[in-house]
Design an enzyme around this catalytic site. Structure first.
Site, mmCIF file in Angstrom:
data_model
loop_
_atom_site.group_PDB
_atom_site.id
_atom_site.type_symbol
_atom_site.label_atom_id
_atom_site.label_comp_id
_atom_site.label_asym_id
_atom_site.label_seq_id
_atom_site.Cartn_x
_atom_site.Cartn_y
_atom_site.Cartn_z
ATOM 1 N N ASP A 117 -87.926 -0.045 42.994
ATOM 2 C CA ASP A 117 -86.941 0.128 41.921
ATOM 3 C C ASP A 117 -85.912 -0.997 41.913
ATOM 4 O O ASP A 117 -84.702 -0.762 41.777
ATOM 5 C CB ASP A 117 -86.221 1.476 42.084
ATOM 6 C CG ASP A 117 -86.937 2.595 41.328
ATOM 7 O OD1 ASP A 117 -87.549 2.314 40.276
ATOM 8 O OD2 ASP A 117 -86.877 3.742 41.799
ATOM 9 N N ASP A 176 -91.272 4.381 35.155
ATOM 10 C CA ASP A 176 -89.916 3.881 35.404
ATOM 11 C C ASP A 176 -89.910 2.362 35.655
ATOM 12 O O ASP A 176 -88.928 1.670 35.377
ATOM 13 C CB ASP A 176 -89.290 4.547 36.638
ATOM 14 C CG ASP A 176 -89.591 6.022 36.770
ATOM 15 O OD1 ASP A 176 -90.655 6.457 36.294
ATOM 16 O OD2 ASP A 176 -88.784 6.740 37.371
HETATM 17 N N1 GLY Z 1 -86.604 6.120 38.952
HETATM 18 C C1 GLY Z 1 -86.210 7.398 39.328
HETATM 19 C C2 GLY Z 1 -85.729 8.307 38.267
HETATM 20 O O1 GLY Z 1 -85.639 8.016 37.099
HETATM 21 O O2 GLY Z 1 -85.453 9.436 38.649
#
Ligand code: GLY
Length: 395
Positions: A117, A176
């Site tokens: 992320d 995501d």
């Molecule tokens: N990337 C984690 C979320 O959106 O919860």
């Protein structure tokens, strides 16, 4: 004539007037709460979500969210540039850029510490770079995070890997991660390494092929076989079911594809963003409050997700920014404002530390009805964009 008026009423159900933009978006309480949280922030801890009483819980830099709080300071710095600082807008109480720089210290940067992320962690550095293109810390951080992400790319699968799995042949990708791609473009510009840009394009194309359903909804998770590159399974992790559409995932996708259009000019990405956005709008309940998953049962009451609402509002505004047709600009903008109104009505909490309540962090883990640092960030950004478009005036 009548038919076209009726058609217009159907497609543009919300009449856009300045008065409909919630005043809370620009309230001085926003900056006041952010500064109070910054002053309360323990060393090398960042807020991620609140407890049920609206008090921030603090996480170390390994949390996927650690970049959002510094990025929030930069969002308020941008608003100060837009509006100036006075008591009515609450922007006079801090040097937001200095706070952004300060609270970026200690964010993880190298491949051994960051997971997938990384786009979110890069946000404050991308902001600082825009203000000072020679800032050595921002340049080093962006390049380091991009190189960590590129190290997760599989030529065979055509994506960067999300979660690490015990079985190395299982290659998991979540929607995501569309939010990571801007980082690769930023580093490609800094270094001249076009491979980073190519990775971003491959990741977006593979996601477009496999994550998006024919109706414009999306799967949260795709498992690939890392040896063959074939899809093994389409499923969810944070949504209601494997065949449902988790609203925050859908919102990451809309934003990510709209941003890919901005970065490449390739209209297939704008078309994908539009298709996903229409699905989102068409599946909203009549009160406009974004649920955590479009397919979650209504009984017992399904929780909202204020973070998905604030995020998708920005995603719709990003689409609107890139449309040329006035009707389309109005359609996306009206729907963004409608969503912001609805979420403000249920989730603006004057007496919480966060700006918004009703975030759903992870419903399958029973983590819901919280404030979220990312929901607050996108809520403030939406205010900035509406000011930039002169749809609302600075207080
Ligand atoms: N990337 C984690 C979320 O959106 O919860």
């Amino acid at each position: 004539m009548l038919a076209s008026l009726l058609l217009a009423a159907f497609f543009f159900p919300v009449h856009l007037v300045k008065g409909q933009i919630p005043s809370e978006l620009l309230s001085p309480l926003g900056p006041q709460k952010i500064l109070a949280a910054e002053r309360a922030r323990p060393n090398l801890r960042w807020p991620q979500y609140t407890n049920a009483g609206g008090q921030w819980l603090w996480f170390d830099s390994g949390a996927w969210t650690s970049g959002f709080f510094p990025a929030t300071h930069y969002a308020l710095n941008s608003r100060r540039i837009q509006c100036g600082a006075n008591d009515r807008n609450g922007l006079n109480i801090a040097d937001w850029r200095a706070l952004g720089i300060n609270s970026s210290r200690g964010l993880p940067l190298d491949a051994s510490k960051v997971g997938h992320d990384v786009g979110f962690i890069s946000f404050p550095f991308v902001e600082e770079l825009a203000l000072n293109p020679n800032d050595a810390t921002a340049i080093r951080s962006i390049n380091s995070l991009a190189s960590a992400l590129a190290g997760r790319f599989s030529e065979r699968v055509g994506c960067t890997r999300s979660w690490d799995t015990s079985d190395p042949t299982q290659f998991t990708v979540i929607i995501d991660n569309m939010m990571n791609l801007e980082l690769l473009f930023a580093s490609a510009r800094l270094t001249g390494n076009q491979n980073l840009r190519n990775i971003a394009v491959r990741h977006a194309d593979t996601t477009m092929a496999n994550h998006i359903r024919a109706d414009g909804g999306s799967w949260h998770v795709i498992d690939y076989n890392s040896t063959s590159g074939n899809v093994i399974r389409k499923r969810t992790a944070q949504g209601y079911s494997d065949s449902s559409t988790w609203t925050r995932g859908q919102s990451w996708g809309i934003y990510g594809f709209a941003n890919m259009y901005r970065l490449t000019g390739d209209v297939k990405y704008l078309d994908t963003a539009r298709r996903m956005a229409r699905f989102f709008i068409n599946n909203l309940p009549s009160d406009g409050v974004v649920p955590w998953d479009f397919n979650a049962p209504l009984n017992p009451t399904r929780p909202a997700d204020s973070s998905a609402a604030a995020l998708v509002a920005n995603a719709l505004l990003l689409i609107a920014r890139q449309e040329t047709d006035q009707g389309q600009i109005k359609y996306w903008t009206d729907n963004a404002i409608r969503i912001l109104n609805s979420i403000t009505r249920v989730a603006w909490k004057a007496n919480w530390q966060s700006l918004l309540s009703n975030g759903t962090v992870h419903k399958p883990q029973n983590n819901q009805n919280t404030g979220t640092v990312y929901g607050d960030y996108y809520y403030l950004l939406a205010g900035n964009e509406l000011i930039r478009r002169q749809l609302v005036s600075c207080p």
